[in-house]
Design an enzyme around this catalytic site. Structure first.
Site, PDB file in Angstrom:
ATOM      1  N   THR A  33       2.979 -33.260  42.728  1.00 37.69           N
ATOM      2  CA  THR A  33       2.503 -33.424  41.359  1.00 37.69           C
ATOM      3  C   THR A  33       1.077 -32.899  41.285  1.00 37.69           C
ATOM      4  OG1 THR A  33       2.349 -34.985  39.506  1.00 37.69           O
ATOM      5  CG2 THR A  33       1.746 -35.830  41.682  1.00 37.69           C
ATOM      6  N   ASN A  34       0.350 -33.195  40.210  1.00 39.15           N
ATOM      7  CA  ASN A  34      -1.029 -32.727  40.074  1.00 39.15           C
ATOM      8  C   ASN A  34      -1.840 -33.768  39.317  1.00 39.15           C
ATOM      9  OD1 ASN A  34      -1.042 -32.039  37.105  1.00 39.15           O
ATOM     10  ND2 ASN A  34       0.662 -30.759  37.798  1.00 39.15           N
ATOM     11  N   ARG A  35      -3.109 -33.490  39.103  1.00 42.67           N
ATOM     12  CA  ARG A  35      -4.030 -34.515  38.608  1.00 42.67           C
ATOM     13  C   ARG A  35      -4.156 -34.546  37.102  1.00 42.67           C
ATOM     14  NH1 ARG A  35      -7.707 -35.675  43.555  1.00 42.67           N
ATOM     15  NH2 ARG A  35      -8.059 -37.520  42.316  1.00 42.67           N
ATOM     16  N   SER A  36      -3.295 -33.855  36.378  1.00 42.09           N
ATOM     17  CA  SER A  36      -3.376 -33.915  34.917  1.00 42.09           C
ATOM     18  C   SER A  36      -3.225 -35.362  34.444  1.00 42.09           C
ATOM     19  CB  SER A  36      -2.267 -33.051  34.312  1.00 42.09           C
ATOM     20  OG  SER A  36      -2.145 -33.336  32.931  1.00 42.09           O
ATOM     21  N   ALA A 100       0.526 -29.770  32.377  1.00 43.50           N
ATOM     22  CA  ALA A 100       0.263 -29.063  33.633  1.00 43.50           C
ATOM     23  C   ALA A 100       1.580 -29.037  34.404  1.00 43.50           C
ATOM     24  CB  ALA A 100      -0.833 -29.773  34.422  1.00 43.50           C
TER      25      ALA A 100
END
Ligand code: CTP
Ligand code: CA
Length: 225
Positions: A33-36, A100
């Site tokens: 996943t990512n930090r959005s 994102a």
């Protein structure tokens, strides 16, 4: 009548918004996943609703309350987000892609938790590219007005313009990250065929709801012509 219209510049319009990260499962307990944070997309959903629009928000995994009056569809993966968006996009006049979306997902989803036991090497993770949701919507026969976002770490205007051209969009909104990820204050750069425009106009920073309201006003102005 003129005053009423300008107070609710998106009255009668339908808006579809993507927000947050996506989660690409590796096995039943792990994923990419990512930090959005999803804050910009949720602020835009609220601002569009305030502006009189009917709003559908397709959200990846985030911990945010649904803005009042907004219809929310929760998804996990990029493929689920794409399915949710493509099922609805043709029925909307405006599509704003703030999500994102993970660019890659694991090629294989392991049915059971991958175990360490006895393996000398860590497992290799083979990735495959996710489809571009925004480009797919922009390529529909009668596409909604499509607004892309570009979170960049450098060369904001050039990267945003490259996305405008590559995805065939009327408007791309750039911001510099990852300094802005999860933060409340930000600044935006609107990039379109006519040129570039900063929000706030004086180049300062503003909270995401203030920016979202200003951006909604800018989008409404473009939709009206
Ligand atoms: N986007 C999308 N689907 C994807 C990737 C991106 O809908 N699979 C959308 C994002 O929501 C955003 C815009 O496309 O509105 C730009 O996303 P970005 O990640 O900046 O662009 P990419 O084309 O993925 O290029 P890169 O990550 O290499 O900069
Ligand atoms: Ca990307």
């Amino acid at each position: 009548i003129v005053a009423a219209l300008s107070l609710k510049p998106l009255a009668g319009r339908s808006v579809l918004i993507t927000a947050g990260p996506t989660f690409e499962a590796i096995d039943p307990v792990r994923g990419l996943t990512n930090r959005s944070s999803g804050k910009m997309g949720f602020a835009l959903a609220r601002a569009a609703r305030e502006a009189g629009a009917t709003v559908t928000l397709v959200a990846g995994p985030v911990h945010l309350d649904t803005p009042r009056g907004v219809a929310r569809v929760d998804v996990q993966s990029a493929q689920q987000m794409q399915d949710a968006v493509l099922a609805r996009a043709a029925a909307h006049e405006l599509f704003i892609a703030t999500a994102a979306v993970a660019d890659w997902r694991p090629l294989q989803l392991a049915e059971h938790k991958i175990k360490k036991n006895g393996k000398k090497q860590p497992p290799a993770l083979e990735l495959t590219e996710n489809a571009d949701i925004l480009a797919a919507v922009a390529a529909l026969p009668r596409p909604p007005f499509c607004v892309g976002f570009a979170a960049e770490s450098e060369n904001l205007a050039a990267h945003a313009r490259e996305k405008l051209v590559r995805k065939k969009l009327p408007l791309v909104v750039g911001n510099l990250g990852p300094a802005t990820f999860g933060r409340d204050d930000n600044a935006l750069l609107l990039v379109d065929a006519d040129g570039e425009q900063s929000l706030p106009a004086d180049g300062s920073q503003a909270d995401k709801l203030t920016l979202a309201r200003a951006l909604v006003a800018e989008i409404a102005r473009r939709l009206a012509v």
